[in-house]
Write a protein that holds these residues in place. Structure first.
Motif, PDB file in Angstrom:
ATOM      1  N   ASP A  19     -13.782   6.919  -4.572  1.00 41.42           N
ATOM      2  CA  ASP A  19     -12.957   6.225  -4.657  1.00 41.42           C
ATOM      3  C   ASP A  19     -11.682   7.301  -3.395  1.00 41.42           C
ATOM      4  N   GLY A  20     -11.665   7.192  -2.336  1.00 46.29           N
ATOM      5  CA  GLY A  20     -10.503   7.656  -1.971  1.00 46.29           C
ATOM      6  C   GLY A  20      -9.592   7.348  -2.849  1.00 46.29           C
ATOM      7  N   LYS A  21      -8.065   8.319  -2.820  1.00 55.67           N
ATOM      8  CA  LYS A  21      -6.281   8.112  -3.252  1.00 55.67           C
ATOM      9  C   LYS A  21      -5.742   6.618  -2.047  1.00 55.67           C
ATOM     10  N   GLN A  22      -6.266   6.292  -0.660  1.00 58.13           N
ATOM     11  CA  GLN A  22      -6.123   5.545   0.360  1.00 58.13           C
ATOM     12  C   GLN A  22      -6.753   4.439  -0.409  1.00 58.13           C
ATOM     13  N   GLY A  23      -7.054   3.926  -0.645  1.00 56.72           N
ATOM     14  CA  GLY A  23      -7.786   3.019  -1.365  1.00 56.72           C
ATOM     15  C   GLY A  23      -8.957   2.379  -0.789  1.00 56.72           C
ATOM     16  N   PHE A  24      -9.964   2.927  -0.146  1.00 60.28           N
ATOM     17  CA  PHE A  24     -10.854   2.982  -0.061  1.00 60.28           C
ATOM     18  C   PHE A  24     -12.214   3.806  -0.186  1.00 60.28           C
ATOM     19  N   SER A  25     -13.470   2.962  -0.346  1.00 60.54           N
ATOM     20  CA  SER A  25     -14.223   4.395  -0.815  1.00 60.54           C
ATOM     21  C   SER A  25     -15.209   4.461   0.150  1.00 60.54           C
ATOM     22  N   TYR A  26     -15.465   5.836  -0.002  1.00 57.37           N
ATOM     23  CA  TYR A  26     -15.769   6.546   1.621  1.00 57.37           C
ATOM     24  C   TYR A  26     -17.383   6.808   1.117  1.00 57.37           C
ATOM     25  N   ILE A  27     -18.495   7.100   2.225  1.00 54.99           N
ATOM     26  CA  ILE A  27     -19.533   8.016   1.729  1.00 54.99           C
ATOM     27  C   ILE A  27     -19.578   9.713   1.609  1.00 54.99           C
ATOM     28  N   GLU A  28     -19.956   9.994   0.845  1.00 54.47           N
ATOM     29  CA  GLU A  28     -19.934  11.446   0.799  1.00 54.47           C
ATOM     30  C   GLU A  28     -20.453  12.488   2.168  1.00 54.47           C
ATOM     31  N   ALA A  53      -5.694   0.051   4.246  1.00 50.55           N
ATOM     32  CA  ALA A  53      -5.349   1.382   3.148  1.00 50.55           C
ATOM     33  C   ALA A  53      -4.026   1.281   3.173  1.00 50.55           C
ATOM     34  N   LYS A  54      -3.662   2.164   1.362  1.00 52.89           N
ATOM     35  CA  LYS A  54      -2.363   2.729   1.829  1.00 52.89           C
ATOM     36  C   LYS A  54      -1.644   3.254   2.428  1.00 52.89           C
ATOM     37  N   ALA A  55      -0.659   3.278   2.790  1.00 52.19           N
ATOM     38  CA  ALA A  55      -0.273   4.422   3.307  1.00 52.19           C
ATOM     39  C   ALA A  55       0.327   5.623   2.825  1.00 52.19           C
ATOM     40  N   HIS A  56      -0.245   6.429   3.560  1.00 49.61           N
ATOM     41  CA  HIS A  56      -0.689   7.598   3.103  1.00 49.61           C
ATOM     42  C   HIS A  56      -0.199   8.856   4.499  1.00 49.61           C
ATOM     43  N   ASP A 130       6.153   4.394  -0.015  1.00 48.76           N
ATOM     44  CA  ASP A 130       7.783   3.080   0.094  1.00 48.76           C
ATOM     45  C   ASP A 130       7.520   2.218   1.379  1.00 48.76           C
ATOM     46  N   LEU A 131       6.045   3.450   2.239  1.00 46.89           N
ATOM     47  CA  LEU A 131       6.087   2.220   4.152  1.00 46.89           C
ATOM     48  C   LEU A 131       4.969   1.636   4.065  1.00 46.89           C
ATOM     49  N   ASP A 132       4.238   1.270   2.633  1.00 52.35           N
ATOM     50  CA  ASP A 132       3.630   0.186   2.273  1.00 52.35           C
ATOM     51  C   ASP A 132       3.706  -1.417   2.420  1.00 52.35           C
TER      52      ASP A 132
END
Length: 136
Positions: A19-28, A53-56, A130-132
């Motif tokens: 799980d990435g900070k951005q809110g998605f699950s990534y495949i390694e 995703a979350k704003a980033h 703050d951008l979400d």
């Protein structure tokens, strides 16, 4: 120079997710953690329909994306004021430090191969909550 002094090539057969900070699950994929890379990370992402995703932004690291299937709408810029749609077959570049939010506004999953100049992959992710609210 003998072959034993060269760094070894490595094959990854992705099976684990994180799980990435951005809110998605990534495949390694390729990273400092998986193969010892020192200048690049590459992973696979599938964004379900309606997900975002979350704003980033990625501090000091560039991102290159190849859309394998589906499409995504990406909001980007200081106030996420710019919008571009990426479709299967497109390549998309995000400079270091540019805030962005990918959204799957379609009805099918969007699958993308993502490469970053951050070998630790999640190390340079900076959330901008703050951008979400600026993305519908």
């Amino acid at each position: 120079m003998s072959s034993s002094t060269y760094p070894q090539c490595k094959t990854i057969r992705p099976s684990e997710t994180y799980d990435g900070k951005q809110g998605f699950s990534y495949i390694e994929g390729i990273s400092a953690e998986s193969v010892g890379s020192t200048g690049i990370a590459m992973m696979l992402l599938t964004i379900p329909p309606g997900a975002r995703a979350k704003a980033h932004f990625h501090e000091s690291h560039e991102t290159a994306i190849y859309i394998v299937a589906g499409e995504a709408t990406t909001y980007f810029g200081e106030k996420l004021e710019h919008v571009q749609v990426q479709r299967a077959g497109d390549m998309f570049y995000i400079p270091a430090g540019v805030p962005h939010v990918p959204v799957n506004t379609g009805t099918v999953p969007c699958t993308a191969v993502i490469a970053r100049t951050d070998p630790n992959e999640q190390e340079s992710v900076v959330l901008t909550p703050d951008l979400d609210g600026l993305v519908p």
